[in-house]
Design an enzyme around this catalytic site. Structure first.
Site, PDB file in Angstrom:
ATOM      1  N   LYS A 106       2.340   4.732   1.377  1.00  0.00           N
ATOM      2  CA  LYS A 106       2.392   5.098   2.815  1.00  0.00           C
ATOM      3  C   LYS A 106       2.195   6.564   2.495  1.00  0.00           C
ATOM      4  O   LYS A 106       2.778   7.491   1.970  1.00  0.00           O
ATOM      5  CB  LYS A 106       3.933   5.120   3.169  1.00  0.00           C
ATOM      6  CG  LYS A 106       4.052   5.326   4.700  1.00  0.00           C
ATOM      7  CD  LYS A 106       5.525   5.222   5.031  1.00  0.00           C
ATOM      8  CE  LYS A 106       5.521   5.622   6.513  1.00  0.00           C
ATOM      9  NZ  LYS A 106       5.427   6.980   6.809  1.00  0.00           N
TER      10      LYS A 106
ATOM     11  N   LYS B  52      10.607   3.426   2.858  1.00  0.00           N
ATOM     12  CA  LYS B  52      10.660   4.923   2.417  1.00  0.00           C
ATOM     13  C   LYS B  52      11.282   5.337   0.963  1.00  0.00           C
ATOM     14  O   LYS B  52      12.249   4.651   0.443  1.00  0.00           O
ATOM     15  CB  LYS B  52      11.347   5.530   3.441  1.00  0.00           C
ATOM     16  CG  LYS B  52      10.831   5.388   4.908  1.00  0.00           C
ATOM     17  CD  LYS B  52       9.473   5.693   5.185  1.00  0.00           C
ATOM     18  CE  LYS B  52       9.372   7.599   5.332  1.00  0.00           C
ATOM     19  NZ  LYS B  52      10.126   7.907   6.519  1.00  0.00           N
TER      20      LYS B  52
ATOM     21  N   CYS C 181      12.578  45.017 -14.776  1.00  0.00           N
ATOM     22  CA  CYS C 181      13.455  45.746 -15.455  1.00  0.00           C
ATOM     23  C   CYS C 181      12.890  46.370 -16.758  1.00  0.00           C
ATOM     24  O   CYS C 181      12.321  45.364 -17.546  1.00  0.00           O
ATOM     25  CB  CYS C 181      14.802  45.124 -15.879  1.00  0.00           C
ATOM     26  SG  CYS C 181      15.950  45.915 -17.003  1.00  0.00           S
TER      27      CYS C 181
ATOM     28  N   CYS D  95      18.153  44.754 -22.272  1.00  0.00           N
ATOM     29  CA  CYS D  95      18.697  44.230 -21.196  1.00  0.00           C
ATOM     30  C   CYS D  95      19.058  42.761 -21.737  1.00  0.00           C
ATOM     31  O   CYS D  95      18.464  41.908 -22.090  1.00  0.00           O
ATOM     32  CB  CYS D  95      17.719  43.983 -20.068  1.00  0.00           C
ATOM     33  SG  CYS D  95      18.406  43.134 -18.504  1.00  0.00           S
TER      34      CYS D  95
ATOM     35  N   GLU E 150       0.894  -1.222   0.092  1.00  0.00           N
ATOM     36  CA  GLU E 150      -0.040   0.268  -0.005  1.00  0.00           C
ATOM     37  C   GLU E 150       0.968   1.283   0.177  1.00  0.00           C
ATOM     38  O   GLU E 150       2.000   0.937   0.401  1.00  0.00           O
ATOM     39  CB  GLU E 150      -0.989   0.067   1.473  1.00  0.00           C
ATOM     40  CG  GLU E 150      -1.904  -1.279   1.648  1.00  0.00           C
ATOM     41  CD  GLU E 150      -2.476  -1.239   2.728  1.00  0.00           C
ATOM     42  OE1 GLU E 150      -2.889  -0.065   3.354  1.00  0.00           O
ATOM     43  OE2 GLU E 150      -2.638  -2.261   3.476  1.00  0.00           O
TER      44      GLU E 150
ATOM     45  N   CYS F 187      21.536  45.341 -16.403  1.00  0.00           N
ATOM     46  CA  CYS F 187      21.781  46.349 -17.203  1.00  0.00           C
ATOM     47  C   CYS F 187      22.071  47.630 -16.316  1.00  0.00           C
ATOM     48  O   CYS F 187      22.452  48.574 -17.032  1.00  0.00           O
ATOM     49  CB  CYS F 187      20.977  46.593 -18.471  1.00  0.00           C
ATOM     50  SG  CYS F 187      19.147  46.816 -17.688  1.00  0.00           S
TER      51      CYS F 187
ATOM     52  N   ASP G  72       1.334  10.661   3.565  1.00  0.00           N
ATOM     53  CA  ASP G  72       1.969  11.634   4.333  1.00  0.00           C
ATOM     54  C   ASP G  72       0.720  12.372   5.006  1.00  0.00           C
ATOM     55  O   ASP G  72       0.279  13.243   4.500  1.00  0.00           O
ATOM     56  CB  ASP G  72       2.878  12.304   3.403  1.00  0.00           C
ATOM     57  CG  ASP G  72       3.600  13.426   4.099  1.00  0.00           C
ATOM     58  OD1 ASP G  72       3.740  13.017   5.516  1.00  0.00           O
ATOM     59  OD2 ASP G  72       3.991  14.475   3.499  1.00  0.00           O
TER      60      ASP G  72
ATOM     61  N   CYS H 189      18.314  47.001 -12.021  1.00  0.00           N
ATOM     62  CA  CYS H 189      18.532  45.704 -12.634  1.00  0.00           C
ATOM     63  C   CYS H 189      20.024  45.552 -12.543  1.00  0.00           C
ATOM     64  O   CYS H 189      20.835  46.148 -12.864  1.00  0.00           O
ATOM     65  CB  CYS H 189      18.247  45.737 -14.211  1.00  0.00           C
ATOM     66  SG  CYS H 189      18.416  44.255 -14.824  1.00  0.00           S
TER      67      CYS H 189
ATOM     68  N   TYR I 165      -6.366   2.110   6.536  1.00  0.00           N
ATOM     69  CA  TYR I 165      -5.271   1.274   6.332  1.00  0.00           C
ATOM     70  C   TYR I 165      -5.157  -0.124   7.247  1.00  0.00           C
ATOM     71  O   TYR I 165      -4.210  -0.955   7.301  1.00  0.00           O
ATOM     72  CB  TYR I 165      -4.078   1.991   6.160  1.00  0.00           C
ATOM     73  CG  TYR I 165      -3.432   2.596   7.628  1.00  0.00           C
ATOM     74  CD1 TYR I 165      -3.213   1.917   8.700  1.00  0.00           C
ATOM     75  CD2 TYR I 165      -3.196   3.927   7.515  1.00  0.00           C
ATOM     76  CE1 TYR I 165      -2.797   2.424   9.804  1.00  0.00           C
ATOM     77  CE2 TYR I 165      -3.077   4.695   8.816  1.00  0.00           C
ATOM     78  CZ  TYR I 165      -2.511   3.851   9.854  1.00  0.00           C
ATOM     79  OH  TYR I 165      -2.166   4.444  10.938  1.00  0.00           O
TER      80      TYR I 165
END
Length: 683
Positions: free
Chosen positions: A119, A326, A438, A443, A117, A423, A121, A420, A238
């Site tokens: 796992k 895991k 910018c 640029c 199955e 430039c 979280d 910027c 589960y």
């Protein structure tokens, strides 16, 4: 090898550290280290206690599960302890578990059946039903005593308040609910739900949840059940704790019976009887992980037969008949060593955190996006901070949150520069935008990123023009704009370091082939703000040529389904800009002639003109690849299910979209049926 005194000192230190992190993880929902670091400490303590049992105390973290219940909730003693699972991290450790099972049961290979199955979280919860009604819900707590959170759990839509047993021939208890049922499962949050919740929290000036588990725990541990009700929580059963009036012999039967009683069906559970099959499904789940609507951090392997489970028994902390394999971590803690600015093709200045290198999900991560100034302020990220970073699939890693406890006293807030860095132009920020930009269209960084976007796979797909090659061409003056790509010559390219004549010829062939790319890809390649791949497809289908699109008014654009006022204004503004008109003229003079093939709907065409929603995981490929197959055959793809949807294509773990399709009466296809339709369309 430590001597006895050193071992005793190390054990005391590790106990103190682990208890500290247990409290932060289980009770405060504020972890400050990642799972791998925690697991490493726990393993070290276990090894020391095995080597020096005289120093292993009854209150060691290795003897207990989770943390103490919060004082805010009434305590509840579990009738059957809620154990946690031991972890393995590689094939060798998994093989050791398998051999222990075979040896303990005194059986041969393939004589033991396992259930595999995902796992989840999330947060472990125990549900208790009496005569079919939910009467009690409690957290795991320390495994023996948990916290009563019944009213909050009642708000979770996946959890039936009343069991709904379905009649099954030959099953004595199918027509009436069991007298007592104790179900264990995971409360979790879908990825989309977590992202929406975190956006709301950031807008309200609240810290975002670090991951789905923290979000689930934070939602269930609310004194006001209205808060829990407002959160997009889900539940997956589960394990069976206990039952009266219900006889089940194995885990697979349990999962099937839970679906009959009204719980969410676990479509990813798999029954196998070999070690090779376990490893194969682990790899399958690992690949599928990125396409699931919820997060999983591993695979649980359980001996299927309840009688064999009883024979194998438990140790103090975990069962001997189950293990968690895991996955590589997708979230880690590291340190922000610097914050630097990247200038994008639209002039947006994006702050990027340069990190102390760390392995996340099997990939070394050195940088993570900080998005914009507002996000930096909300998360309060500073140079030198310890931060949680997250990486999922091919998504650019991002900083999730800061660990303020580790911040240096002299750390200063970060502000995006007013000029910027590429430039030197003064930056600007429009009133309704989060981005600082910018304004200089010449640029160097904007030109570089515009060309990189133009040649990318989803756009003109010019193979051989990676970032370094584009930078080299610009630095040496071989190109100044996009159109210059089409005037490059073999002999000049061949003279450049790292290319050579064959590479130059291959690159020029790729550039030549790009001249007749489909119209939708050319529109996307132009880099019009707010026009992604999907929107470019809509515009190409609607207008059929770039000339017609150039002449379209905002009113004509907004009249198109899925094209709003912002996109319409952006498209109109792009073509009204003189420099863009000059660029297009130069591209056309160079021979660029994007093609548009109108899709016709034949009498036997299954796909043409129909709208599909693709959900879940597929063995054929990613969702994006599946959608491409549909579009190639004249179909359309949408992100949401509505009454206008013709078909929902559902793979593994399709989630809520499949349910909505059924509620609306929209036809559905599974992968096998879809493959058959593909084969017919190809014949």
């Amino acid at each position: 090898m430590k001597n006895a005194r050193e071992a005793q000192t190390a054990i005391l230190r590790l106990k103190e550290e682990i208890e500290h992190h247990n409290r932060r993880y289980y009770e405060l929902d504020e972890p400050v280290i990642d799972d791998e670091s925690y697991d490493r400490m726990m393993r070290e303590l276990q090894e020391l206690e095995r080597a020096y049992p005289e120093f292993a105390s009854p209150d060691s973290p290795t003897k207990r599960v989770g943390g103490k219940p919060l004082d805010l909730f009434e305590k509840w003693t579990h009738t059957v302890p809620m154990l946690s699972l031991a972890n393995v991290f590689n094939g060798a450790e998994l093989a050791e578990f398998h051999q222990r099972v075979l040896k303990s049961l005194d059986v041969e290979e393939r004589e033991v059946e396992y259930v595999l199955e995902p796992k989840m979280d999330g947060l472990a919860i125990e549900l208790e039903y009496e005569n079919g009604l939910l009467v009690r819900a409690s957290t795991r707590g320390d495994g023996k005593v948990g916290e009563l959170v019944t009213e909050n759990v009642r708000t979770v839509g996946d959890i039936p308040l009343k069991l709904n047993p379905a009649p099954v021939p030959g099953d004595l208890f199918s027509s009436v609910p069991p007298k007592y049922l104790n179900v264990r499962g995971e409360i979790f949050m879908n990825i989309a739900g977590l992202e929406n919740l975190n956006r709301q929290r950031l807008d309200n000036g609240e810290p975002p949840f670090a991951n789905p588990r923290n979000a689930a725990a934070g939602s269930i541990r609310q004194l006001d059940s209205k808060v829990a009700a407002s959160r997009p929580l889900r539940f997956m059963p589960y394990a069976l704790g206990d039952a009266l009036g219900l006889t089940l012999s194995n885990q697979m039967d349990f999962l099937g019976k839970m679906a009959e009683l009204g719980f969410r069906k676990n479509d990813l559970a798999r029954r196998v009887n070999s070690f090779e099959a376990i490893e194969a499904y682990y790899e399958e789940l690992l690949e599928l992980r990125e396409n699931l609507p919820f997060e999983i951090d591993g695979m649980v392997i359980k001996v299927n037969d309840f009688g064999l489970q009883k024979r194998l028994g438990n140790i103090a902390k975990s069962p001997r008949w189950a293990i968690a394999y895991k996955f590589p971590a997708q979230e880690k803690t590291t340190v922000v060593e610097d914050i630097q600015i990247q200038v994008g093709r639209t002039g947006a200045l994006t702050p990027v955190a340069h990190l102390r290198p760390v392995q996340v999900g099997g990939v070394e991560v050195r940088r993570a996006t900080l998005h914009n100034q507002d996000e930096i302020r909300r998360k309060d990220v500073r140079v030198g901070d310890t931060v949680w970073i997250r990486r999922a699939g091919d998504v650019i890693p991002e900083v999730v949150r800061v660990v303020p406890e580790n911040r240096a006293p002299d750390a200063l807030p970060y502000e995006i520069p007013t000029t910027c860095p590429s430039c030197g132009s003064n930056t600007m920020r429009e009133e309704d935008e989060a981005a600082v930009r910018c304004p200089n269209r010449d640029c160097p960084s904007q030109i570089l990123e515009s060309i990189r976007h133009y040649v990318s796979k989803g756009a003109m797909d010019i193979d051989g023009l990676g970032k370094k090659t584009v930078e080299m061409l610009l630095e040496r003056g071989l190109i100044v704009s996009l159109a210059d790509l089409y005037s490059l010559k073999t002999d000049l390219l061949a003279e450049q370091e790292g290319l050579g004549e064959k590479s130059a010829e291959k690159l020029l062939n790729s550039i030549e082939n790009s001249k007749t790319r489909p119209l939708n890809r050319f529109i996307f390649a132009l880099g019009i703000r707010h026009v992604g791949e999907h929107t470019a497809e809509i515009l190409a289908e609607e207008f059929g040529s770039l000339e017609k699109l150039q002449a379209a008014t905002e009113e004509e654009l907004t009249a198109i389904h899925e094209i709003g006022a912002v996109v319409a204004a952006s498209v109109r503004g792009f073509f009204a800009e003189p420099r863009n008109a000059r660029l297009l003229e130069a591209l056309f003079n160079a021979g660029v002639a994007p093609s548009f093939v109108e899709k016709t709907q034949g009498e036997d065409s299954f796909f043409s003109g129909k709208t599909f929603v693709v959900t879940g995981g597929f063995s054929l490929g990613s969702r994006r690849e599946i959608e491409s197959l549909i579009k190639e055959r004249g179909g359309k793809c949408s992100a949401s299910v509505s009454r206008k949807t013709d078909f929902v294509l559902a793979g593994e773990a399709p989630g809520s979209k499949l349910k909505k399709a059924r509620d609306l009466g929209v036809p559905t296809l599974n992968e096998k049926e879809f493959t058959e339709k593909l084969e017919r369309s190809n014949s």
